[in-house]
Write an enzyme that holds these catalytic residues in place. Structure first.
Site, PDB file in Angstrom:
ATOM      1  N   GLN A 144       0.842  -1.187   0.000  1.00 53.95           N
ATOM      2  CA  GLN A 144       0.000   0.000   0.000  1.00 53.95           C
ATOM      3  C   GLN A 144       0.886   1.249   0.000  1.00 53.95           C
ATOM      4  O   GLN A 144       1.219   1.792   1.051  1.00 53.95           O
ATOM      5  CB  GLN A 144      -0.933   0.010   1.213  1.00 53.95           C
ATOM      6  N   PHE A 145       1.247   1.691  -1.195  1.00 52.09           N
ATOM      7  CA  PHE A 145       2.123   2.862  -1.320  1.00 52.09           C
ATOM      8  C   PHE A 145       1.475   4.113  -0.760  1.00 52.09           C
ATOM      9  O   PHE A 145       2.168   5.052  -0.366  1.00 52.09           O
ATOM     10  CB  PHE A 145       2.555   3.071  -2.779  1.00 52.09           C
ATOM     11  N   THR A 146       0.158   4.144  -0.662  1.00 53.53           N
ATOM     12  CA  THR A 146      -0.525   5.346  -0.177  1.00 53.53           C
ATOM     13  C   THR A 146      -0.245   5.630   1.303  1.00 53.53           C
ATOM     14  O   THR A 146      -0.563   6.721   1.786  1.00 53.53           O
ATOM     15  CB  THR A 146      -2.043   5.263  -0.421  1.00 53.53           C
TER      16      THR A 146
END
Length: 150
Positions: A78-80
């Site tokens: 989850q790069f966010t």
């Protein structure tokens, strides 16, 4: 590395209407990787995740780890988690590692958890459009940043 750990009664990851990962009691771990992350971050986080006491003992006190209860784990990239919201209304993901850096670290992270727990860890698919479902138990949700370990 940043992780969001959620204690779950059940969790699954679906891609294109197909379930690719599914667990019952255990942890759903969302992991965000940045360029400066490395093996030290992985080792520290894996130690925390496998030992963190977020499951109830017989006295209903959070005193047991996922290892103690032989729980399952799903790890989802989850790069966010590295979103910067300082300016404007559109988050910036400049700190999130690009796939050529993030994928090998993500894979090492998963393999390290598997090694410590001596069991298979379920995963999403890096970079895919995933639908993650969970029944958060508690709710218990914990954010850990490997850059804040001191």
């Amino acid at each position: 590395m940043k992780v969001v750990i959620q204690r779950v009664s059940q969790s699954s990851v679906t891609i294109d209407s197909k379930i690719v990962a599914e667990i019952q009691k255990g942890l759903l771990i969302l992991v965000g990787i940045e360029d400066s992350d490395g093996q030290e971050d992985i080792d520290w986080l894996v130690g925390k995740i496998t030992k963190i006491r977020v499951f109830d003992d017989e006295n209903h006190v959070m005193n047991l780890s996922v290892e103690d209860i032989d729980g399952d784990i799903i790890v989802v990239s989850q790069f966010t988690l590295h979103a910067s919201t300082k300016k404007g209304n559109r988050p910036s993901y400049i700190k999130a590692a690009k796939p050529d850096i993030a994928i090998p670290l993500y894979e090492k992270f998963v393999k390290s958890i598997e090694f410590v727990l001596a069991k298979k860890v379920q995963t999403g698919v890096f970079g895919a459009d995933m639908k993650v479902s969970l029944l958060n138990d508690g709710p218990v949700t914990i954010l850990i940043d490997s850059k804040n370990r001191e």
